[in-house]
Write an enzyme that holds these catalytic residues in place. Structure first.
Site, PDB file in Angstrom:
ATOM      1  N   LYS A 373      -0.770   9.248   9.496  1.00 20.54           N
ATOM      2  CA  LYS A 373      -1.631   8.222   9.336  1.00 20.54           C
ATOM      3  C   LYS A 373      -1.377   7.133  10.669  1.00 20.54           C
ATOM      4  O   LYS A 373      -0.593   7.528  11.317  1.00 20.54           O
ATOM      5  CB  LYS A 373      -1.264   7.414   7.850  1.00 20.54           C
ATOM      6  CG  LYS A 373      -1.581   7.997   6.664  1.00 20.54           C
ATOM      7  CD  LYS A 373      -1.611   7.036   5.542  1.00 20.54           C
ATOM      8  CE  LYS A 373      -2.241   7.621   4.489  1.00 20.54           C
ATOM      9  NZ  LYS A 373      -2.186   6.636   3.466  1.00 20.54           N
ATOM     10  N   ARG A 408       2.817  13.751   0.246  1.00 17.87           N
ATOM     11  CA  ARG A 408       1.590  14.359   0.453  1.00 17.87           C
ATOM     12  C   ARG A 408       1.327  14.695   1.723  1.00 17.87           C
ATOM     13  O   ARG A 408       1.420  13.655   2.561  1.00 17.87           O
ATOM     14  CB  ARG A 408       0.620  13.240  -0.134  1.00 17.87           C
ATOM     15  CG  ARG A 408      -1.017  13.822  -0.264  1.00 17.87           C
ATOM     16  CD  ARG A 408      -1.815  12.665  -0.894  1.00 17.87           C
ATOM     17  NE  ARG A 408      -3.233  13.291  -0.719  1.00 17.87           N
ATOM     18  CZ  ARG A 408      -4.132  12.761   0.265  1.00 17.87           C
ATOM     19  NH1 ARG A 408      -3.619  12.499   1.310  1.00 17.87           N
ATOM     20  NH2 ARG A 408      -5.241  13.307  -0.007  1.00 17.87           N
TER      21      ARG A 408
END
Length: 455
Positions: A373, A408
């Site tokens: 991210k 994840r």
């Protein structure tokens, strides 16, 4: 054994007009063990109550044992906690609540520092102080219980993920033309299925299939298009892989189609904002991941204000998981996600990482989704998503150490190795096994060789 704080000492209340299932006498989010990463975190907790820095520093220096935070209690209860805990040798400070207006016009927050024994005595004294204090006493005992709570089995249809023994690695499979990292690599269904099969070979414990990118740069689509993208991939993989298939969607129509195609987990990044989502999941035996979000997918919120980052995330997740329970979704079918980057600044995200295990007060396994991210890229000096592997490894290692039990990820093989190594470091996988006695050359030392000579 799967622990849920909602299984004892409960009553019924209404949340936002929806009749919920049994709630604790005091909400789970209102009393929690504080888990600051260092002294500075605890100092900030005390200073937030209006205590001067020098007094806060003295309090932290002489503190021992545990720190418990009470959010939004009445002034009378606040005074009772502070006065009683002082008599027991503990240290408690109160100040105006961050949740005044939500928890009452004069609500106060309390931070108490002491040993586990002192908190147990506090609960005993409060239980005998009148009906209004019984709920606070119960909440103290509950918070002490979840301080040593460990994730149990997450039930997803016919699959059981034993999160007390193994960190689950969730592989990300985006069947979109505009995902921020994959960039449409698996938009073709055949390539997506091939990638899903490869993920299982690389060590994925479950596969998360998404058909709508949450990126603000992605195009808006409806549920029909989302279903068209994911349904053939879900159906193909569900019949071919020995792991659960999750669907990453916030639309109940899409979730229903995916569950019919064989998915056994709905990963909802909006925390059940679709009024029909809980009912859709409850109809079968699938699980649900409830994520915190501020704002809506694809849109930045109008402000970044939080009364208290962890407190706000807890309140949101407490209400939304109660909605799931009231719809008939069993607690062992629920996990939670704090929503890294979804309406949060970097400092707020980092605070969540440092205090991740405070979310255990809700009694559900924590899923952490921070793979490649922007947070990682920005901390490392503005790196693009293609260069964020090492930062992602650091993030996942730290998150597991702070209590995450599902990660994840995009890079399944590398992150599965990170998970297996971190399991050993925190004592999940090697302690008590022959591997403990392994020499550098790989041979196992016999237990008799570990005894002192002559025994």
């Amino acid at each position: 054994f799967f622990f849920s704080s909602r299984r004892r000492h409960t009553r019924y209340i209404s949340v936002t007009g929806v009749q919920t299932c049994a709630l604790p006498i005091l909400p789970a989010h209102a009393v929690r063990i504080l888990r600051p990463h260092d002294e500075r975190g605890l100092l900030r907790d005390l200073v937030s109550l209006g205590i001067d820095a020098s007094t806060a520093a003295r309090t932290v220096r002489r503190a021992s044992g545990r720190a418990v935070r009470f959010d939004g209690v009445s002034p009378a209860t606040s005074r009772l906690i502070v006065r009683t805990f002082a008599r027991l040798g503990g240290d408690a400070h109160a100040g105006p609540s961050a949740y005044r207006g939500l928890a009452g016009p004069d609500a106060e927050d309390v931070v108490a520092l002491g040993t586990a024994g002192q908190f147990e005595l506090l609960a005993t004294h409060l239980a005998g102080s009148g009906q209004a204090s019984v709920g606070v006493a119960d909440a103290i005992i509950r918070s002490l219980s979840v301080a040593t709570w460990g994730a149990g089995v997450l039930q997803l249809g016919r699959f059981r993920l034993d999160l007390g023994r193994r960190i689950a690695v969730m592989g990300i499979l985006n069947v979109t033309p505009d995902s921020f990292h994959d960039g449409g690599r698996y938009f073709d269904p055949e390539r997506a299925v091939e990638r899903g099969l490869a993920m299982v070979e690389e060590g994925a414990d479950l596969i998360d299939i998404g058909g709508d990118s949450a990126s603000g740069e992605a195009a808006e689509i409806d549920s029909a298009e989302e279903i068209r993208r994911i349904e053939p991939v879900v159906r193909a993989l569900a019949s071919r892989v020995p792991v659960p298939i999750a669907v990453d969607t916030h639309r109940s129509r899409t979730a229903a189609a995916a569950l019919d195609a064989g998915a056994t987990l709905v990963n909802d990044i909006t925390g059940l904002s679709d009024p029909q989502m809980s009912a859709v999941v409850a109809r079968g035996d699938a699980g649900v991941c409830v994520m915190h979000i501020k704002g809506v997918p694809k849109k930045v919120p109008p402000d970044w204000h939080y009364r208290n980052v962890i407190g706000d995330v807890l309140r949101f997740l407490d209400v939304r998981t109660m909605m799931a329970l009231s719809a008939g979704i069993a607690p062992q079918r629920i996990c939670i996600d704090p929503g890294i980057e979804f309406g949060k600044l970097i400092g707020q995200d980092l605070e969540i990482f440092r205090r991740l295990d405070e979310l255990h007060t809700l009694g559900f396994p924590i899923l952490l989704a921070a793979s490649r991210k922007t947070l990682v890229g920005n901390v490392l000096g503005g790196l693009p998503s293609s260069e964020r592997l090492e930062g992602t490894a650091a993030v996942n290692t730290f998150a597991i150490a702070r209590g995450a039990r599902i990660i994840r990820v995009h890079d399944v093989r590398a992150m599965a190795r990170v998970a297996r190594m971190t399991e050993a470091l925190i004592g999940m996988s090697v302690d008590g096994t022959p591997l403990e006695r392994c020499r550098a050359d790989g041979t196992i030392v016999d237990e008799s060789e570990l005894l002192p000579s002559g025994e």
